[in-house]
Design an enzyme around this catalytic site. Structure first.
Site, PDB file in Angstrom:
ATOM      1  CB  VAL A   1      18.076  20.715  48.916  1.00 44.19           C
ATOM      2  CG1 VAL A   1      17.168  21.938  48.820  1.00 44.19           C
ATOM      3  CG2 VAL A   1      17.838  19.970  50.215  1.00 44.19           C
TER       4      VAL A   1
ATOM      5  CD  GLU B   1      44.679  27.917  70.190  1.00 46.76           C
ATOM      6  OE1 GLU B   1      44.248  27.040  70.941  1.00 46.76           O
ATOM      7  OE2 GLU B   1      45.790  28.464  70.346  1.00 46.76           O
TER       8      GLU B   1
ATOM      9  CB  SER C   1      23.970  16.084  48.753  1.00 47.83           C
ATOM     10  OG  SER C   1      24.569  15.711  47.553  1.00 47.83           O
TER      11      SER C   1
ATOM     12  CB  VAL D   1      34.784  20.071  54.680  1.00 44.23           C
ATOM     13  CG1 VAL D   1      34.798  19.876  56.162  1.00 44.23           C
ATOM     14  CG2 VAL D   1      35.995  20.897  54.282  1.00 44.23           C
TER      15      VAL D   1
ATOM     16  CB  ILE E   1      27.488  17.742  47.812  1.00 41.30           C
ATOM     17  CG1 ILE E   1      26.698  18.210  46.589  1.00 41.30           C
ATOM     18  CG2 ILE E   1      28.441  18.814  48.310  1.00 41.30           C
ATOM     19  CD1 ILE E   1      25.708  19.322  46.864  1.00 41.30           C
TER      20      ILE E   1
ATOM     21  CE  LYS F   1      43.893  20.043  70.494  1.00 38.69           C
ATOM     22  NZ  LYS F   1      43.092  20.740  69.482  1.00 38.69           N
TER      23      LYS F   1
HETATM   24  C1  LIG Z   1      41.614  22.684  56.496  1.00 44.75           C
HETATM   25  C2  LIG Z   1      40.573  22.557  57.573  1.00 44.75           C
HETATM   26  C3  LIG Z   1      40.918  22.069  58.830  1.00 44.75           C
HETATM   27  C4  LIG Z   1      39.971  21.976  59.844  1.00 44.75           C
HETATM   28  N1  LIG Z   1      40.342  21.548  61.097  1.00 44.75           N
HETATM   29  C5  LIG Z   1      39.431  21.544  62.085  1.00 44.75           C
HETATM   30  C6  LIG Z   1      39.768  21.088  63.387  1.00 44.75           C
HETATM   31  O1  LIG Z   1      40.892  20.668  63.648  1.00 44.75           O
HETATM   32  N2  LIG Z   1      38.812  21.117  64.334  1.00 44.75           N
HETATM   33  C7  LIG Z   1      37.533  21.546  64.091  1.00 44.75           C
HETATM   34  O2  LIG Z   1      36.708  21.581  65.008  1.00 44.75           O
HETATM   35  N3  LIG Z   1      37.182  21.918  62.847  1.00 44.75           N
HETATM   36  C8  LIG Z   1      38.080  21.935  61.855  1.00 44.75           C
HETATM   37  N4  LIG Z   1      37.696  22.303  60.604  1.00 44.75           N
HETATM   38  C9  LIG Z   1      36.280  22.628  60.354  1.00 44.75           C
HETATM   39  C10 LIG Z   1      35.474  21.350  60.234  1.00 44.75           C
HETATM   40  O3  LIG Z   1      35.995  20.555  59.189  1.00 44.75           O
HETATM   41  C11 LIG Z   1      34.020  21.683  59.947  1.00 44.75           C
HETATM   42  O4  LIG Z   1      33.571  22.636  60.855  1.00 44.75           O
HETATM   43  C12 LIG Z   1      33.170  20.467  60.128  1.00 44.75           C
HETATM   44  O5  LIG Z   1      33.619  19.433  59.305  1.00 44.75           O
HETATM   45  C13 LIG Z   1      31.731  20.739  59.840  1.00 44.75           C
HETATM   46  O6  LIG Z   1      31.516  20.913  58.475  1.00 44.75           O
HETATM   47  P1  LIG Z   1      30.026  21.071  58.005  1.00 44.75           P
HETATM   48  O7  LIG Z   1      29.254  19.907  58.493  1.00 44.75           O
HETATM   49  O8  LIG Z   1      29.554  22.416  58.373  1.00 44.75           O
HETATM   50  O9  LIG Z   1      30.136  21.051  56.404  1.00 44.75           O
HETATM   51  P2  LIG Z   1      30.497  19.828  55.323  1.00 44.75           P
HETATM   52  O10 LIG Z   1      31.379  18.849  55.951  1.00 44.75           O
HETATM   53  O11 LIG Z   1      30.956  20.562  54.139  1.00 44.75           O
HETATM   54  O12 LIG Z   1      29.087  19.164  55.087  1.00 44.75           O
HETATM   55  C14 LIG Z   1      28.130  19.753  54.238  1.00 44.75           C
HETATM   56  C15 LIG Z   1      26.982  18.781  54.027  1.00 44.75           C
HETATM   57  O13 LIG Z   1      25.950  19.433  53.321  1.00 44.75           O
HETATM   58  C16 LIG Z   1      25.460  18.579  52.303  1.00 44.75           C
HETATM   59  N5  LIG Z   1      24.858  19.399  51.222  1.00 44.75           N
HETATM   60  C17 LIG Z   1      25.389  20.477  50.599  1.00 44.75           C
HETATM   61  N6  LIG Z   1      24.528  20.926  49.650  1.00 44.75           N
HETATM   62  C18 LIG Z   1      23.445  20.120  49.704  1.00 44.75           C
HETATM   63  C19 LIG Z   1      22.213  20.057  48.962  1.00 44.75           C
HETATM   64  N7  LIG Z   1      21.925  20.901  47.961  1.00 44.75           N
HETATM   65  N8  LIG Z   1      21.333  19.077  49.282  1.00 44.75           N
HETATM   66  C20 LIG Z   1      21.577  18.192  50.265  1.00 44.75           C
HETATM   67  N9  LIG Z   1      22.722  18.215  50.996  1.00 44.75           N
HETATM   68  C21 LIG Z   1      23.641  19.164  50.709  1.00 44.75           C
HETATM   69  C22 LIG Z   1      26.672  17.790  51.841  1.00 44.75           C
HETATM   70  O14 LIG Z   1      26.313  16.592  51.198  1.00 44.75           O
HETATM   71  C23 LIG Z   1      27.340  17.547  53.212  1.00 44.75           C
HETATM   72  O15 LIG Z   1      26.757  16.398  53.790  1.00 44.75           O
HETATM   73  C24 LIG Z   1      38.630  22.376  59.575  1.00 44.75           C
HETATM   74  C25 LIG Z   1      38.270  22.816  58.301  1.00 44.75           C
HETATM   75  C26 LIG Z   1      39.222  22.924  57.305  1.00 44.75           C
HETATM   76  C27 LIG Z   1      38.815  23.428  55.954  1.00 44.75           C
END
Ligand SMILES: Cc1cc2nc3c(=O)[nH]c(=O)nc-3n(C[C@H](O)[C@H](O)[C@H](O)COP(=O)(O)OP(=O)(O)OC[C@H]3O[C@@H](n4cnc5c(N)ncnc54)[C@H](O)[C@@H]3O)c2cc1C
Length: 503
Positions: free
Chosen positions: A185, A342, A39, A45, A42, A78
């Site tokens: 989407v 962790e 997207s 995180v 959006i 790390k």
């Molecule tokens: C406070 C915090 C600290 C963290 N620290 C760590 C850490 O130290 N180590 C670690 O391994 N993990 C950590 N994490 C977890 C880590 O940030 C996530 O696991 C990682 O960033 C993967 O996120 P994701 O790709 O699943 O989701 P997101 O980063 O949320 O990506 C979602 C994607 O989906 C897309 N999307 C959503 N809806 C649509 C749609 N309708 N159409 C098209 N695209 C769409 C968005 O555009 C985006 O590109 C942490 C999380 C948090 C909240």
């Protein structure tokens, strides 16, 4: 489900781009067509800056050298997590959880034996970083990079700017030929058996596929919203559901460890990068509001009320009942999240992809394998959760109801209850971990670091002469301090190794 030919990844966060790179690598010689839809509206995180050693394997598998990706992502090494102020009553106010390396073959067993001796009441050394070499490297800010002749393989993870890592992996995947579509989407179309047939984008374009990977983050557009896979919350075991994030300037001597400092309603991370220090406070909104949390973090960092950029986030902690449903595989936040104590989230993404590809290469994506896959991943997530839960259960802070409620919380899994029971009854913890097969999630030494680090021991026996304790102390008997001092000569200062990357 038959072997897929058209794989569609929805979501361009770290999970999506990790999946794109690993799938592109594994499907390089097969006629599988890979598409990633992201997207433009959006955001990702945008946090998640620490890894476990599994990420090292990710880069090795893709043959991406450290000097290529690390400077691009402001990454640092790390080797350890340092826990401060979690257990003030036990007298062990700070302890290390180092990653275990081959070198520890000389000292790991001595650590386990000393922990048992201490549980039996003798006053022997049980400080994890005196037995585990990465703990030693962390104390001296040395990089875990060895000269070519060094006979042991070092295990380590990384700290990195998650946004930059996403960009790096995106550019690489596109260069490898993955089809990249930037659009939202709008609709998901299903076959009569409910499996996903295609996604309709806002532009009107329809993208068909036979395997869909849901990487849409907490939205979980395919797995939860479309296929209605139920979500199992861990809020009974893990109270934290929010975070506030404030970056600060980089540190002059860049540490090789993450710091996790317990504060009044949660804990604060400190993650050293080359261009900044990442800081965040993970807390429970049931005990503390966002304004108080931000104020607490600012105080912890020595910042004024308006200095620096601040971001507030909410977190949904738990996992979906299955990770792979119909022709859809959930990865990343769309499928599970355990709070980042962790730094296990990307580790679980990688494990999920690797396990799926293992089945793919066996040529079997049948229902039986799907069930097996789901059972394995479910177990993984639950056992990682238990290790995190143990940090809260064993805390000895008394400053707020948050810590007391965590300590008194009995919503523990049977597996964790049995493990703690063996430890406190002075039983054989190594055997218990083997019996339960827990070493696949956290190693025997990791459990010893946690339990010894918290000082979860009975009082020292009053009737024991001091010389007995000395005779039984394997740290002294094996002269491990001298062994580590000798090994140190092979390691260089972290700052020096990092500046070597950018040349
Ligand atoms: C406070 C915090 C600290 C963290 N620290 C760590 C850490 O130290 N180590 C670690 O391994 N993990 C950590 N994490 C977890 C880590 O940030 C996530 O696991 C990682 O960033 C993967 O996120 P994701 O790709 O699943 O989701 P997101 O980063 O949320 O990506 C979602 C994607 O989906 C897309 N999307 C959503 N809806 C649509 C749609 N309708 N159409 C098209 N695209 C769409 C968005 O555009 C985006 O590109 C942490 C999380 C948090 C909240």
């Amino acid at each position: 489900m038959t072997r897929p030919h058209q794989v569609v990844i929805v979501g361009g966060g770290t999970a999506g781009w990790m999946a794109a790179n690993l799938f592109a690598h594994h499907f390089a010689d097969s006629p599988v067509e890979l598409t990633l839809i992201e997207s433009p509206d959006i955001g990702t995180v945008g946090v998640g800056e620490g890894s476990t050693p599994t990420l090292k394997r990710f880069f090795e598998c893709l043959a991406i050298p450290e000097h290529e990706w690390m400077p691009a992502c402001h990454a640092t090494y790390k080797v350890n997590i340092r826990f401060d102020n979690w257990s003030p009553a036990s007298g062990t106010n700070s302890y290390s959880h180092p990653f275990i390396s081959q070198l520890d073959v000389h000292s790991e067993r001595a650590f386990h034996v000393n922990c048992l001796t201490r549980r039996l009441g003798l006053d022997v050394t049980t400080t994890p970083d005196k037995f585990l070499f990465n703990g030693y490297l962390a104390r001296h800010a040395l990089a875990p990079v060895t000269p070519p002749h060094f006979p042991f393989r070092m295990e380590y993870g990384y700290h990195f700017d998650s946004g930059k890592l996403g960009t790096f992996l995106k550019e690489r995947a596109i260069a490898q030929g993955i089809r990249y579509v930037q659009d939202n989407v709008a609709e998901v179309h299903q076959h009569p058996d409910n499996s996903i047939a295609s996604v309709l984008l806002e532009s009107g374009q329809q993208i068909e596929g036979d395997l869909f990977i849901d990487c849409t983050g907490f939205r979980s557009l395919l797995l939860q919203q479309t296929l209605k896979v139920p979500f199992q919350s861990f809020s009974e075991n893990l109270f934290n559901d929010a975070a506030v994030v404030i970056p600060t300037a980089p540190q002059p001597v860049v540490p090789v460890e993450t710091r996790a400092t317990a504060l009044s309603h949660g804990w604060a991370w400190q993650i050293p990068l080359t261009h900044r220090t990442g800081n965040g406070y993970v807390y429970s909104s049931a005990y503390c509001d966002a304004t108080t949390a931000e104020h607490t973090l600012r105080q912890h960092l020595g910042l004024g009320e308006s200095d620096a950029d601040v971001r507030h986030l909410s977190m949904r902690v738990g996992q979906t009942q299955s990770q792979w449903a119909k022709n859809c595989l959930g990865l990343g936040l769309s499928q599970s999240f355990i709070e980042p104590l962790e730094a296990t989230a990307l580790h679980l993404v990688q494990t999920g992809i690797e396990l799926f590809l293992e089945h793919y290469h066996k040529g079997d994506l049948s229902d039986r394998y799907q069930s097996e896959y789901n059972a394995t991943m479910h177990e993984r997530v639950e056992r990682v959760r238990d290790y995190i839960v143990a940090h809260y259960k064993l805390n000895s802070r008394d400053d707020t109801a948050y810590w007391r409620d965590n300590r008194n919380n009995m919503a523990l899994s049977e597996s964790l209850l049995q493990l703690l029971d063996v430890w406190f009854r002075k039983g054989d913890l190594v055997q218990e971990i083997k019996r339960q097969g827990l070493q696949a999630h956290f190693s025997t030494s990791s459990w010893h670091c946690l339990l010894a680090g918290y000082g979860a021991f009975p009082p020292i026996r009053a009737d024991q002469p001091e010389k007995d304790a000395h005779q039984h102390d394997l740290f002294a008997q094996r002269n491990l301090a001298a062994l580590f001092d000798g090994c140190r000569l092979n390691f260089r200062a972290h700052n020096k190794v990092l500046s070597g990357h950018s040349r």
